[in-house]
Design an enzyme around this catalytic site. Sequence first.
Site, short mmCIF file in Angstrom:
data_model
loop_
_atom_site.label_atom_id
_atom_site.label_comp_id
_atom_site.label_asym_id
_atom_site.label_seq_id
_atom_site.Cartn_x
_atom_site.Cartn_y
_atom_site.Cartn_z
N ARG A 125 -2.85 -2.06 -3.26
CA ARG A 125 -3.64 -1.57 -3.08
C ARG A 125 -3.63 -0.10 -3.49
NH1 ARG A 125 -5.06 3.32 1.06
NH2 ARG A 125 -7.01 3.25 1.02
N ARG B 8 -11.89 16.00 7.06
CA ARG B 8 -12.81 16.90 5.73
C ARG B 8 -14.17 16.52 6.48
NH1 ARG B 8 -11.40 11.08 3.42
NH2 ARG B 8 -9.02 11.69 2.49
N GLU C 6 -7.30 -4.71 5.79
CA GLU C 6 -7.48 -4.76 4.18
C GLU C 6 -6.91 -5.22 3.27
OE1 GLU C 6 -8.08 -0.33 4.91
OE2 GLU C 6 -9.54 -0.31 3.40
N ASN D 123 0.71 -0.66 -0.18
CA ASN D 123 -0.01 -0.19 0.22
C ASN D 123 1.04 1.24 -0.21
OD1 ASN D 123 -1.47 2.22 0.93
ND2 ASN D 123 -2.41 1.13 2.12
N HIS E 30 -13.08 2.46 0.33
CA HIS E 30 -12.87 2.21 1.42
C HIS E 30 -13.68 0.82 1.03
CE1 HIS E 30 -12.91 4.98 4.53
NE2 HIS E 30 -11.17 5.05 4.31
#
Length: 645
Positions: free
Chosen positions: A125, A279, A425, A42, A218
Amino acid sequence: MTQKEQNETLTAQYKTSRQENPDPYDLNFSSALKQTKILVINCGSSSLKYSLFDTSNPVPLMEGLIEKIGTSASYHKIKSQKSEVKKEVEVPDFPKAFSDMEAALTDTSIGAIAAFNEIDAVGHRVVHGGDKFKNSAVITDDVIEKIRQCIPLAPLHNPYNLAGVEAMRNLLPDKGAVAVFDTAFHQNMPERAFLYAIARDIGEKYHVGENIRRYGFHGTNHNYVSLMAAAYLKRSVRELRIISCHLGNGASICAIDHGTSVDTSMGMTPLEGLVMGTRGGDIDPGVLIYLLNSGLGVKDIDNLLNKESGLKGLTGLSNDMREILAAADAGDARAKTAASLFCYRLRKYIAAYAAVLGGIDALIFTAGIGENSAAIRGRVCHGLDHIGLAISKEANERAKVQRGHIEEISAVGTQIKILVIAADEERMIARETLHALALRQTMPTPKTTRQIPILVTGCHVHLCEADFAVLFGEGKTLTKKHQQRQPQSFIAEETLSLAGPLGTIENVSVVAPFKRVTQVEISRTEEFKLGVDAPLRLSGDLDGAASITIVGPAGTVKLNNGVICARRHCHMSPQDALSYGIRDHDVVSVAASGSNKDVILRDVFVRVDPNYTLELHLDTDEAASAGLTEESTARIAAIQSRAFI
Ligand code: ADP
């Protein structure tokens, strides 16, 4: 042995054989062909995260994180099965980061691998696959080009993900590599969930290149936790309605209907939806126009929305929920508001997604905040008892999850399970890599190519006896008009009308025999005519199904939760199943030849019962779009997935 006894024995045989697969979702790599080592990469803008999996071992051999690459504060964290260390290191650029990773993986004192080329496959990823990737993809030049084309959609992620792909191609040129996309799981969302209600041709008009729509993120983890929840509940993911709340620094929520993501809160970019670390999530677009008109530049707005909003923007303190909660406890008013807003927005989405799904079986909390903050979980669930959610205060406070384990925090006796599941993940990427490169046992092939008769089903109604009496009058019986292939089933002379909010369908067939509950089956076209949203379901799976009014000559029935769009399926007897080498509830691909084209129908559900006769059921829409009629031929081409217990 009598026929009945023989059938019972065969049915029992299926039940036993279904328990043979210990990990139907393959999260522990039980289908690996041989011991396989998979490196998961990743690669971010200033970090490199890696995990080395060995399919014979449930725990990763090694996990590492090189952070703050290109700064004077870079460090390397290494966790092996033997030790855990964090050291400050000089990592001026990515080539140095990859060579440090190689050195750590092959460090004999840690003992993960002796040589780098012991790695069999690499999984990457990749954040954005646009609408180009519905699944994980084996990396080729063409795939790399398509990932590059998605850079405008994820300029902060895709370039670095691609840099990782290129770096590993140079280091292990002969090994298979797979891109696993955050967006892929959401690619089957219906149009009503992924379209924004703006001018259709906006992309073409302004030559922006990519479709402006919701993609969602996600996805890898939402998919993973839904599979974990299904395994924990000992039910197939294909029969569950799940809401997954991924609450990390970035946060999103996903409605998962029978294994498919049907809506998610992040949009074309990760800015939409929940309140996050930096965010803000949902905002009136008018605010941005107002700010632009007030003189703020595009870059300022980008920075404001991505880096200076959310928990950080609201408090001016921090993007870390731990610090926000500590400050709130100490009396900081802004921190209290931020935590409250975070929970309020999430609670709104949970109730909205319960409406999307027509009810829920499981609510999942995952990622940093979801896994660790009992306070946030408790506040979010508070006040959701009207949709059936009740949390156990004690279980919630006690819950400590480790990877691969699940904590149940719902109150005893409640229908909806509230689960805390550690995000993983990396494991999901390793599983996808194994599958995409076919480094796993393939499914057995069907033992026979015997043809299967096709039944094209129009809109029809199955009635329970009580509703029949209301619709046609006491003492009446169904009159046989047309015997069907299934021995117990016939179409009756009697017909009914269906009245939906937008329209009516007359002369709807009634199919005998009586069922325990009334069920209406319609196609997508008929949904539109009636004005109802019927979920795609197997017969009998009516939780959250649509509602309709059925009108008969003697009365009217208001049917709640009874209208479905039937999922394509194939009926067969245990003897047929044995001859094909398949089991009840397996999912198969069917090859069919119509008048003008050959098609493969994937995701055909197999139903085995001693009372069934071999027959493929398609609805009128499916048959029409595939050019199939009842004269067409079909055969089972492949077994796609095996049944769960
Ligand atoms: P990322 O999205 O960066 O992968 P993580 O899933 O690691 O994020 O989650 C990070 C966030 O989890 C942190 O910003 C922090 O706010 C939150 N977090 C971690 N532990 C706790 C805790 N005990 N209580 C509240 N929040 C926590």
